[in-house]
Design a protein around this motif. Structure first.
Motif, PDB file in Angstrom:
ATOM      1  N   THR A 295       0.881  -1.234  -0.274  1.00  0.00           N
ATOM      2  CA  THR A 295      -0.065   0.102  -0.130  1.00  0.00           C
ATOM      3  C   THR A 295       0.851   1.283   0.018  1.00  0.00           C
ATOM      4  OG1 THR A 295      -0.045  -0.175   2.390  1.00  0.00           O
ATOM      5  CG2 THR A 295      -1.844  -1.160   1.024  1.00  0.00           C
ATOM      6  N   THR A 315      -6.332  -4.464  -2.668  1.00  0.00           N
ATOM      7  CA  THR A 315      -7.182  -5.050  -1.571  1.00  0.00           C
ATOM      8  C   THR A 315      -6.300  -6.204  -0.823  1.00  0.00           C
ATOM      9  OG1 THR A 315      -8.995  -4.534  -2.948  1.00  0.00           O
ATOM     10  CG2 THR A 315      -9.289  -5.905  -1.273  1.00  0.00           C
ATOM     11  N   ARG A 316      -6.752  -5.844   0.555  1.00  0.00           N
ATOM     12  CA  ARG A 316      -6.169  -7.176   1.385  1.00  0.00           C
ATOM     13  C   ARG A 316      -6.692  -8.430   1.353  1.00  0.00           C
ATOM     14  NH1 ARG A 316      -3.797  -6.610   6.280  1.00  0.00           N
ATOM     15  NH2 ARG A 316      -4.152  -4.242   6.481  1.00  0.00           N
ATOM     16  N   HIS A 324      -2.136 -10.145  -1.713  1.00  0.00           N
ATOM     17  CA  HIS A 324      -3.207  -9.070  -1.855  1.00  0.00           C
ATOM     18  C   HIS A 324      -3.831  -9.105  -3.284  1.00  0.00           C
ATOM     19  CE1 HIS A 324       0.599  -6.883  -3.379  1.00  0.00           C
ATOM     20  NE2 HIS A 324      -0.310  -6.732  -4.274  1.00  0.00           N
ATOM     21  N   TYR A 578      -5.934   2.696   2.854  1.00  0.00           N
ATOM     22  CA  TYR A 578      -7.138   3.556   2.563  1.00  0.00           C
ATOM     23  C   TYR A 578      -6.512   5.112   3.091  1.00  0.00           C
ATOM     24  CZ  TYR A 578      -9.353  -0.777   2.383  1.00  0.00           C
ATOM     25  OH  TYR A 578      -9.719  -2.124   1.951  1.00  0.00           O
ATOM     26  N   ALA A 599     -16.312  -4.953   2.456  1.00  0.00           N
ATOM     27  CA  ALA A 599     -15.177  -4.032   1.511  1.00  0.00           C
ATOM     28  C   ALA A 599     -15.237  -2.915   1.898  1.00  0.00           C
ATOM     29  CB  ALA A 599     -15.875  -4.308  -0.026  1.00  0.00           C
TER      30      ALA A 599
END
Length: 725
Positions: A295, A315-316, A324, A578, A599
């Motif tokens: 990230t 996305t994890r 990911h 995020y 999500a």
């Protein structure tokens, strides 16, 4: 080591399959292909560079990805076989549809170019003349052997006379035969041209003339000035394949291609997203590298993929901290509007169902469940924060069984129309005919707190068959005899209510209590702010933080930094990838939604402008009138306090910057701003009421004239003494 994206060598799987059946490889019992042997047998096959921009073709290598399965186009059927007959030709209905679409596109192109054909002809004629001049000049330079001039000049500069004479003799001979060729061509054109013009039929001459003009125009026009423009522009975007993905990750420092234990691996095959807007693949980082590393390197990965950062989503994967899912959009998915709200149909809604909110980065619909939740919305100014909160308020307004409270600390026009349906509403902080907005806020929150406590008391006494687990149900909420409708409270710019002096202490205390306790009683909160870091100090600042942090669902539009993004989205959001500060300023109404589901999508909210809002609220009022649920201020009910707080009222009419006010001024201001309680008040009566609390009557000077009045400090001291008592 993974092959370079510029390699022309491709793995020959047919040779590998032959090796699989060859008993001489690996012994007679070999059942596994010897990839080292098979890899040495390669068949050259040219392919485009990985850097070119082209129509998306997934462009996947047949070579197996290091440490993972092959990364290729997903099968079009469960068997992995392509259909023998293309789907566009399978069945008469598909054939007709394909023909219809093809004819429609052809007709459009014909009309497009037909309308512009005179302009095409004019341009072609002009550039054909330029082409003749350029062609003549090109022939002249060819005849004069200009390409050798640099060699002769170099020999002259070096003083090499022998070399210069040799080159001169060669150029003279070359000019002689080239001149002969050009002369013969010119003579043939002079005598043959009129003959062809006279004898050739028109149907042969016309295409030849068109071809000649087109050829000369192509020679004459600049390279950046096409004569015929495209009628249909195909969407183009960056090509993505496994080689480019590996290049991006290695360039970002997430592994090393030459070290076996530091190679990036693929945990799944690359696949096109069902929405057709991008492609995704599961990535296994080397041991020791984590999701947090990916990230933080998102910008570097986007650079390696040669796409915008807004096209890369990581996305994890819950199964492993080093795995990911990488999703790469074909084009910037956040630059496209989600469109107008579906609430414009003005149909009744059901608060027990999720509210439509917008579209995620893949074009999927996103909704927010308001029941049992509190929603926090934060952003910089003019990023769509109020529009997002108002979208949820409009959904609640269209359910006639929801009791609305709308409190806007900013006093903007955005919320004013909610007075049509709101049980309680207050806009801004300036005194109005409805009273002091801060006092209305306090009264509304007190009433909601009393209602919440009363609800819990009554719910606990209901039988289990009506109220299972002592929890509000849809049937109870919609049954008037229980007097427990769902309530929705919307606070915009709520930070303003934490910076009003003493009254903020009570507001803060009420808000903290309600955001913690009220949702379970069917009272939801949607709160928006542009200052999530808090205001003021002391106990109010502590309560602000507590209020902010007790929201289950969070929506952050663009913020100024990752720290502020974490305040809105909740602690740890940045470490999970995020960060709303990375959203571009041009993204209006785009934010990260966390806590609404498993999500955490980036959402483009639906749009409802002022006209749409008014239309929806007019329809919502009609629904409430038909259902008999219009209440409070929307129904014209008098909500003035039965007993006024005289000290607070007098303190409120003393303007900021004034040390005090004369009794006559105080009486006039109270009568003007709070006529329902002080229409008949006089200077003597208000003086008596205030002095009863120990406030001194002292001289206050105005326009050079000193009259009796009250000092602001004395009133503040009296309020403090009363609270202490």
């Amino acid at each position: 080591m993974a092959s370079s994206p510029h390699d022309d060598d491709r793995f020959d799987w047919q040779a590998a399959e032959a090796d699989l059946n060859n008993p001489t490889i690996g012994g007679s019992d070999a059942e596994v292909v010897n990839l080292d042997t098979a890899r040495a047998r390669r068949t050259p096959r040219p392919r485009p560079s990985g850097d070119e921009v082209t129509h998306f073709d997934v462009a996947l290598d047949e070579e197996p990805a290091p440490g993972g399965g092959p990364v290729d186009v997903p099968p079009v059927s469960p068997s992995g076989r392509k259909p023998v007959v293309p789907s566009s030709l399978a069945g008469w209905a598909n054939i007709k549809a394909s023909l219809r679409d093809g004819l429609a596109v052809t007709a459009y192109r014909a009309g497009f170019h037909g309308l512009r054909s005179p302009w095409y002809a004019t341009q072609a004629s002009f550039w054909a003349v330029v082409g003749v001049v350029r062609l003549v000049d090109r022939q002249r330079r060819w005849w004069w052997v200009t390409e050798q001039a640099a060699l002769r000049q170099a020999a002259a500069d070096a003083g090499d006379a022998a070399m210069w004479h040799k080159l001169h003799r060669e150029v003279k001979n070359t000019r002689a035969w080239r001149g002969t060729v050009l002369t013969l061509g010119a003579v043939g054109s002079v005598f043959g041209g009129p003959l062809v013009w006279t004898l050739a039929p028109w149907w042969a001459l016309a295409p030849a003339m068109v071809a000649a003009v087109a050829g000369l125009a192509h020679v004459g026009r600049p390279a950046d000035r096409p004569i015929i423009t495209a009628a249909v522009v195909a969407t183009r975007f960056r090509r993505v394949n496994p080689d480019i993905i590996l290049r991006a990750y290695y360039a970002a420092g997430l592994g090393h291609p030459d070290r076996p234990h530091q190679q990036v691996q693929f945990g799944s095959t690359m696949a096109r997203d069902p929405s057709g807007t991008g492609s995704q693949v599961s990535i296994d980082l080397p041991y020791g590298k984590t999701f947090d590393d990916a990230t933080k390197a998102r910008g570097a990965i986007a650079s390696g993929l040669d796409v915008a950062m807004s096209q890369v989503f990581i996305t994890r994967d819950p199964t492993s901290h080093r795995r990911h899912t990488l999703w790469v959009a074909d084009r910037d998915p956040l630059a496209q509007s989600a469109g107008r709200t579906p609430l414009l149909r003005c149909k009744p809604t059901d608060i027990w169902q999720p509210a439509p909110f917008g579209l995620d980065e893949r074009g999927n619909k996103v909704s927010v469940d308001l029941m049992w939740n509190s929603v926090l919305i934060g952003a910089q100014p003019r990023q769509g924060k109020t529009f997002a909160a108002r979208m949820l308020a409009l959904y609640a307004a269209l359910d006639p069984h929801v009791k609305l409270t709308v409190l806007d600390g900013g006093g903007k026009p955005d919320w004013r129309k909610f007075a049509l349906v709101a049980d309680r509403c207050a806009f801004g902080l300036a005194m109005t005919r409805d009273g002091d907005p801060a006092e209305i806020v306090v009264e509304a929150l007190r009433e909601i707190k009393d209602d919440v406590q009363d609800r819990y008391e009554r719910l606990s006494k209901l039988p289990a068959d009506i109220c299972p687990e002592g929890k509000l149900t849809r049937e109870i909420a919609r049954n008037p005899k229980y007097r427990m409708p769902v309530r929705a409270v919307f606070l915009d710019e709520f930070q303003e209510y934490f910076d009003l002096g003493d009254i903020s202490k009570e507001i803060a205390s009420l808000l903290v209590y309600l955001v913690k306790v009220a949702p379970a009683a069917g009272v939801m909160f949607v709160d928006a702010t542009q200052r999530p870091s808090g205001v003021g100090g002391g106990q109010v600042a502590t309560q602000f933080i507590s209020f902010r942090d007790n929201h289950q669902v969070r929506f952050s539009l663009r913020t100024g930094s990752w720290n502020v993004s974490d305040l809105v989205l909740g602690a740890g959001a940045n470490s999970e990838g995020y960060d709303s500060s990375t959203l571009l300023p041009s993204y209006k109404g785009v934010g990260i939604l966390r806590g609404a589901s498993d999500a955490t999508p980036t959402v483009r909210t639906y749009l409802a402008d002022a006209d749409d809002t008014e239309k929806i609220l007019i329809a919502a009022r009609k629904l409430r009138e038909a259902a008999g649920t219009l209440s409070g201020m929307a129904a014209g009910e008098d909500i003035a306090r039965e007993g006024r707080d005289v000290l607070a009222d007098v303190r409120a009419v003393i303007e900021r910057g004034e040390t005090g006010a004369q009794w006559e001024e105080i009486a006039a201001r109270l009568a003007d701003r709070l006529p329902e309680a002080y229409a008949d008040v006089t200077a003597e009566s208000i003086s008596a009421q205030v002095r009863a609390f120990g406030v001194r009557s002292v001289d206050v000077k105005r326009s050079g004239k000193a009259l009796k009045g009250a000092k602001a400090d004395d009133i503040d001291a009296a309020i403090t003494r009363r609270k202490a008592a």
